[in-house]
Design a protein around this motif. Structure first.
Motif, PDB file in Angstrom:
ATOM      1  N   LYS A   1       0.831  -1.204   0.000  1.00  0.00           N
ATOM      2  CA  LYS A   1       0.000   0.000   0.000  1.00  0.00           C
ATOM      3  C   LYS A   1       0.866   1.255   0.000  1.00  0.00           C
ATOM      4  O   LYS A   1       0.676   2.152  -0.828  1.00  0.00           O
ATOM      5  N   GLU A   2       1.824   1.326   0.909  1.00  0.00           N
ATOM      6  CA  GLU A   2       2.636   2.542   1.026  1.00  0.00           C
ATOM      7  C   GLU A   2       3.435   2.801  -0.249  1.00  0.00           C
ATOM      8  O   GLU A   2       3.525   3.937  -0.713  1.00  0.00           O
ATOM      9  N   LEU A   3       4.005   1.743  -0.820  1.00  0.00           N
ATOM     10  CA  LEU A   3       4.822   1.955  -2.020  1.00  0.00           C
ATOM     11  C   LEU A   3       3.965   2.358  -3.216  1.00  0.00           C
ATOM     12  O   LEU A   3       4.324   3.259  -3.987  1.00  0.00           O
TER      13      LEU A   3
ATOM     14  N   GLU B   1       1.141   3.889  -3.130  1.00  0.00           N
ATOM     15  CA  GLU B   1       0.664   5.254  -2.919  1.00  0.00           C
ATOM     16  C   GLU B   1       1.765   6.276  -3.211  1.00  0.00           C
ATOM     17  O   GLU B   1       1.495   7.328  -3.780  1.00  0.00           O
ATOM     18  N   ASN B   2       2.980   5.950  -2.817  1.00  0.00           N
ATOM     19  CA  ASN B   2       4.078   6.870  -3.126  1.00  0.00           C
ATOM     20  C   ASN B   2       4.235   7.046  -4.636  1.00  0.00           C
ATOM     21  O   ASN B   2       4.506   8.145  -5.111  1.00  0.00           O
ATOM     22  N   SER B   3       4.067   5.959  -5.385  1.00  0.00           N
ATOM     23  CA  SER B   3       4.216   6.060  -6.838  1.00  0.00           C
ATOM     24  C   SER B   3       3.126   6.948  -7.433  1.00  0.00           C
ATOM     25  O   SER B   3       3.382   7.772  -8.306  1.00  0.00           O
TER      26      SER B   3
ATOM     27  N   SER C   1       8.032  15.339   1.314  1.00  0.00           N
ATOM     28  CA  SER C   1       7.992  16.490   0.431  1.00  0.00           C
ATOM     29  C   SER C   1       6.566  17.028   0.321  1.00  0.00           C
ATOM     30  O   SER C   1       6.299  17.971  -0.393  1.00  0.00           O
ATOM     31  N   LYS C   2       5.633  16.389   1.066  1.00  0.00           N
ATOM     32  CA  LYS C   2       4.225  16.651   0.780  1.00  0.00           C
ATOM     33  C   LYS C   2       3.586  17.720   1.652  1.00  0.00           C
ATOM     34  O   LYS C   2       2.586  18.315   1.267  1.00  0.00           O
ATOM     35  N   ILE C   3       4.127  17.950   2.835  1.00  0.00           N
ATOM     36  CA  ILE C   3       3.636  19.078   3.635  1.00  0.00           C
ATOM     37  C   ILE C   3       4.829  19.806   4.252  1.00  0.00           C
ATOM     38  O   ILE C   3       5.923  19.245   4.379  1.00  0.00           O
TER      39      ILE C   3
ATOM     40  N   LYS D   1      -1.588  11.014  -1.112  1.00  0.00           N
ATOM     41  CA  LYS D   1      -1.906   9.918  -0.187  1.00  0.00           C
ATOM     42  C   LYS D   1      -1.084  10.040   1.084  1.00  0.00           C
ATOM     43  O   LYS D   1      -1.567   9.868   2.182  1.00  0.00           O
ATOM     44  N   GLY D   2       0.198  10.300   0.911  1.00  0.00           N
ATOM     45  CA  GLY D   2       1.085  10.347   2.065  1.00  0.00           C
ATOM     46  C   GLY D   2       1.250  11.772   2.549  1.00  0.00           C
ATOM     47  O   GLY D   2       0.850  12.728   1.879  1.00  0.00           O
ATOM     48  N   PHE D   3       1.784  11.945   3.750  1.00  0.00           N
ATOM     49  CA  PHE D   3       2.182  13.257   4.267  1.00  0.00           C
ATOM     50  C   PHE D   3       2.894  13.095   5.587  1.00  0.00           C
ATOM     51  O   PHE D   3       3.524  14.008   6.080  1.00  0.00           O
TER      52      PHE D   3
ATOM     53  N   GLU E   1       6.606   8.770   7.153  1.00  0.00           N
ATOM     54  CA  GLU E   1       7.155   7.691   7.986  1.00  0.00           C
ATOM     55  C   GLU E   1       7.170   6.341   7.304  1.00  0.00           C
ATOM     56  O   GLU E   1       7.744   5.388   7.835  1.00  0.00           O
ATOM     57  N   ALA E   2       6.562   6.256   6.111  1.00  0.00           N
ATOM     58  CA  ALA E   2       6.454   4.926   5.508  1.00  0.00           C
ATOM     59  C   ALA E   2       7.819   4.343   5.170  1.00  0.00           C
ATOM     60  O   ALA E   2       8.163   3.252   5.616  1.00  0.00           O
ATOM     61  N   LEU E   3       8.600   5.076   4.397  1.00  0.00           N
ATOM     62  CA  LEU E   3       9.881   4.507   3.979  1.00  0.00           C
ATOM     63  C   LEU E   3      10.786   4.235   5.179  1.00  0.00           C
ATOM     64  O   LEU E   3      11.446   3.196   5.240  1.00  0.00           O
TER      65      LEU E   3
HETATM   66 MG    MG Z   1       4.173   7.696   1.498  1.00  0.00          MG
END
Ligand code: MG
Ligand code: ADP
Length: 621
Positions: free
Chosen positions: A30-32, A34-36, A80-82, A94-96, A99-101
Motif C-alpha cells: 500500500k505505502e509503495l 501510494e508513493n508512486s 515532500s508533501k507538507i 496519499k502520504g504526508f 514515515e512509511a519509507l
Molecule cells: Mg508515502
C-alpha cells in the motif's frame, strides 16, 4: 538512585513506529503504491514473491528523486508533501506523515533506484536495519524502483504473526485493488511468483472495475452521480440481484483515497432497504470528492479512517443518490423478494396455475411407506364455497370426520379462496379420516397437512435442500459422488483475487463431483458436474461456492465440504414458487422423514413447523 530514562536509539524508535504502519506485507505494498501515485506516475508495476514475505518491488515512471532526496526520504518525518501542520487540511496526496519509507527500512532490507525526470544518472541506495549501506550513481530508467526483501527478518515475533501465504496474498490483492481503483487513469500491473495477476491499462472507472473484478461486473453496475456544493459523488452500485453473501466489494473513496466508514456504509444499506435478501450485501464503488479542509485524514496511521465535518449531510446525500439510481434503473419496483425467499420464483409453468386449487389424493398417506396405488388415481380438485362456511363446515358433504380436529381443518380450507366449483363435493374428505388427506400446497411454498391435533407445515424448498444435502454428504462419505459429463465444456471467469482463491478449492470441488481445470490466467473450464445439478448456471454456482468458502478459510476440510454441499443443495433444490403435484409432495415429505435431521435445513433453518391446536386457538381469539 541513578537516572534511568534514556532516549531510544533511532533504529529502535523506528522499529517501534513501524509497528503502526507496517503490519504485514500488504501494508508495504500500500505505502509503495501510494508513493508512486503521489509521484505522478502513469505506470506502476508491482512484483511480489511468496505473498510478500521474501520480495515486494514497486517500480514507477514518476518524477523520481534527487540524490539528496533519495537519502532524506528514508528519514523519519521526512516528506515532500507538507511543510506545516495546517497543510494536511489541503492535502490531496496519499502520504504526508513521512514515515512509511523509514518504517519499512526499519523492518526489512530495502533497495532503492531512482532517477529524476530529465536527469542523466540515477541513484542507488542500499539499506538494512535502517542503516544506509551504500549509495552510488547508477543507470536506471526515469522514476523510482523500490525493492523490499525479507520483511521482518529482524523481528521474528512479527514474522511469526504473519498468516498463510494465501491470506497474506489476499491482503495484498485488496490493497492493490484499492489503489488501482482510485486511479483508473494510471496503468498498473501485478506479478506474483512470476505469474501476472493483473494487467490494467489506463481506462474509465467502469472499465477498471470490470478489469479488476471480472467481465460479469459489466452488467451488474448501476451508475451513481450527484454533484452538490459539499461533495461530488460518482461511482457505481451493484444491482441488488447480484448482491453477495460475503461483504466483498464495498468501497468508499474520498479524494482518491480508500476509506472505511461504517456510518456511510449504513447510508448505502438504507438505500437498498427492501431490495436485498436478509443475508446478502450490496456492492458499491463510491467516490467522493470534497474540500480537504472539511475532512481530517490524520486520525489513523494508515489513513483508512478519516473524519468528516459534515458526516450527516454526506450520509443523506449518499442515501438519496443511491436510491435514486436504483429507482432510475427500474430496479426498485421490479424486485419484490419475500423475507426468506432464496430465489425469485421462476415463471409458473404448471397448467393448474391460473386456477388456484387444492389438490388432494384422497387415498394417499405420506406416512405409509408404500402408498396404495390401486386406489383412485390422480387428484381431484377440492371444491368449497369459500368464505361462507367458515366454521360450520357446510362446504362439505358426507362422509366426513366429526372431531374438533376436522373443524379446524375445515375452517382452514374454507379460507382458501377461488376454488373451482365443478368438483364433486362428496370426494373431498375420505372416510378413513384426516390422516389419509394429502398435502395442500400453500403459496407454492409450504405443504400443509392436519397432524395430530393441529397442523403441520413444511417448507418445500428447505425440505428439498435437506434431502439433497444428506444424499450428497452420504456420497461424499463413501467417496462415490455421481457425476455427469457436459456435452460442451463451460468456461467460467474470475477476478484475479477470486481466481487465486478458487484455485485452492479445486481439489474440494473435484471431490464433490466437478470435473474442472484451470484455463488461462483467470478462468476455469468445467467438463463435468455433480449428477443432481440439472442445467445449472455454472458461473453462478462456482462464484457462490467461492463466496461460501471465503468465510471458512480457517476451518477444516469437512466443514468446508459441508458448507459447500449446503450451498449446492440450495442451488439444486426446488425453488419457492414451484407448483407440486400431489405425488411429488408426498414423495418429498417421505424423503424428508427419511433424513437424519428432517427438522432443519442445511443452513439451520426450520423445515417443519407444527402448529398445535393451542396455537391455533390463540390465533382465533
Ligand atoms: Mg508515502
Ligand atoms: P510520505 O509519503 O508520507 O511523504 P514516505 O516515507 O512514504 O512519506 O516518503 C517520503 C518521501 O519520499 C515522499 O514525501 C516523497 O518525496 C519521496 N518518495 C517516496 N517514494 C517516492 C517515489 N516512488 N517517487 C518519488 N518520490 C518518492
Amino acid at each position: 538512585m541513578a537516572d534511568i530514562i534514556r532516549l531510544l536509539p533511532d533504529n529502535v524508535a523506528n522499529q517501534i513506529a513501524a509497528g503502526e504502519v507496517v503490519q504485514r506485507p500488504a501494508s508495504v505494498v500500500k505505502e509503495l503504491l501510494e508513493n508512486s501515485v503521489d509521484a505522478d506516475a502513469s505506470e506502476v508495476h508491482l512484483v511480489v514473491s511468496e505473498s510478500g514475505k521474501t520480495l515486494i518491488q514497486v517500480s514507477d515512471n514518476g518524477k523520481g528523486m534527487s540524490e539528496t532526496d533519495a537519502r532524506m526520504a528514508l528519514e523519519r518525518h521526512a516528506t515532500s508533501k507538507i511543510q506545516k501542520a495546517e497543510d494536511i487540511f489541503s492535502i490531496l496526496t496519499k502520504g504526508f506523515r513521512g514515515e512509511a519509507l523509514a518504517s519499512i527500512a526499519a523492518v526489512a532490507k530495502l533497495n532503492m533506484r531512482t532517477r529524476l525526470r530529465g536527469s542523466e544518472l540515477g541513484t542507488e541506495l542500499k539499506v538494512a536495519a535502517n542503516e544506509i549501506e551504500s549509495q552510488e550513481f547508477c543507470q536506471c530508467p526515469e522514476g523510482t524502483t523500490i525493492k523490499v526483501q525479507n520483511l521482518f527478518y529482524n523481528i521474528p515475533a512479527r514474522r511469526n504473526f504473519l498468516k498463510s501465504n494465501q491470506v497474506e496474498l489476499r491482503h495484498i490483492i485488496d490493497e492493490f485493488e484499492r489503489v488501482a481503483m482510485a486511479h483508473p487513469e494510471v496503468a498498473f500491473s501485478f506479478e506474483h511468483n512470476n505469474s501476472e495477476l493483473f494487467h490494467l491499462e489506463p481506462s474509465t472507472l467502469r472499465q477498471r472495475i470490470v478489469n479488476i473484478f471480472g467481465k460479469r461486473y459489466n452488467e451488474k453496475l448501476v451508475p451513481v452521480s450527484e454533484d452538490t456544493e459539499l461533495v461530488k459523488l460518482e461511482g457505481f452500485v451493484g444491482k441488488p440481484e447480484f448482491a453477495k453473501k460475503s461483504r466483498g466489494e464495498q468501497f468508499f473513496f474520498v479524494n482518491h483515497r480508500y476509506i472505511r466508514n461504517p456510518y456511510l456504509h449504513k447510508a448505502v444499506q438504507k438505500a437498498f432497504e427492501g431490495l436485498l435478501l436478509d443475508d446478502s450485501h450490496p456492492s458499491y464503488f463510491l467516490f467522493m470528492e470534497l474540500d480537504p479542509a472539511r475532512i481530517d485524514v490524520n486520525i489513523h496511521p494508515t489513513k483508512t479512517e478519516i473524519k468528516f465535518e459534515d458526516e450527516r449531510v454526506i450520509h443523506s446525500i449518499i442515501r438519496t443518490a443511491v436510491k435514486h439510481s436504483l429507482g432510475q434503473y427500474n430496479i426498485a419496483p421490479s424486485l419484490d423478494f419475500e423475507h426468506d425467499q432464496q430465489y425469485a420464483p421462476p415463471p409458473p409453468t404448471h397448467k393448474n396455475v391460473e386456477a388456484p386449487g387444492i389438490y388432494i389424493d384422497p387415498n394417499f398417506n405420506p406416512f405409509d411407506k408404500k402408498p396404495d396405488s390401486s386406489a383412485r388415481s390422480g387428484s381431484s380438485a377440492l371444491s368449497s364455497n369459500s368464505g361462507s362456511s367458515s366454521f360450520g363446515g357446510s362446504g362439505y358433504s358426507n362422509p366426513r370426520p366429526t372431531s374438533r380436529e376436522s373443524q379446524q381443518w375445515e375452517s382452514l380450507l374454507s379460507q382458501i379462496p377461488e376454488i373451482p366449483e365443478e368438483a364433486e363435493q362428496s370426494e373431498l374428505i375420505p372416510a378413513e379420516g384426516l390422516n389419509k388427506v394429502a398435502y395442500i400446497q400453500v403459496g407454492r411454498k409450504y405443504l400443509l397437512k392436519a397432524h395430530g391435533e393441529g397442523l403441520m407445515l413444511i417448507h418445500q424448498a428447505r425440505a428439498h435442500q435437506r434431502i439433497i444435502f444428506e444424499k450428497m454428504m452420504a456420497s461424499l462419505a463413501n467417496q462415490q459422488v455421481a457425476a455427469q459429463q457436459l456435452l460442451f465444456p463451460v468456461q467460467v471467469s474470475f477476478s484475479a483475487g477470486d481466481f487465486s482463491q478458487i484455485k485452492e478449492l479445486l481439489p474440494t470441488l473435484r471431490e464433490m463431483g466437478f470435473d474442472l481445470d484451470e484455463f488461462g490466467q483467470k478462468e476455469l473450464i468445467v467438463h463435468g458436474i455433480p449428477l443432481f445439478l440439472e442445467n445449472p448456471d455454472l458461473d453462478q454456482i462456482l462464484h457462490q461456492l467461492l463466496e461460501e468458502a471465503k468465510d471458512y478459510n480457517s476451518h477444516s476440510k469437512e466443514e468446508l465440504q459441508e458448507k459447500m454441499a449446503a450451498e449446492m443443495a440450495k442451488v439444486a433444490a426446488l425453488k419457492v414458487g414451484t407448483v407440486l403435484e400431489p405425488q411429488a409432495m408426498a414423495h418429498l415429505v417421505d424423503e424428508l422423514f427419511g433424513c437424519s435431521s428432517p427438522y432443519i435445513s442445511p443452513e439451520g433453518r426450520p423445515t417443519i413447523i407444527n402448529l398445535a391446536l393451542n396455537d391455533l386457538d390463540k390465533t382465533f381469539t
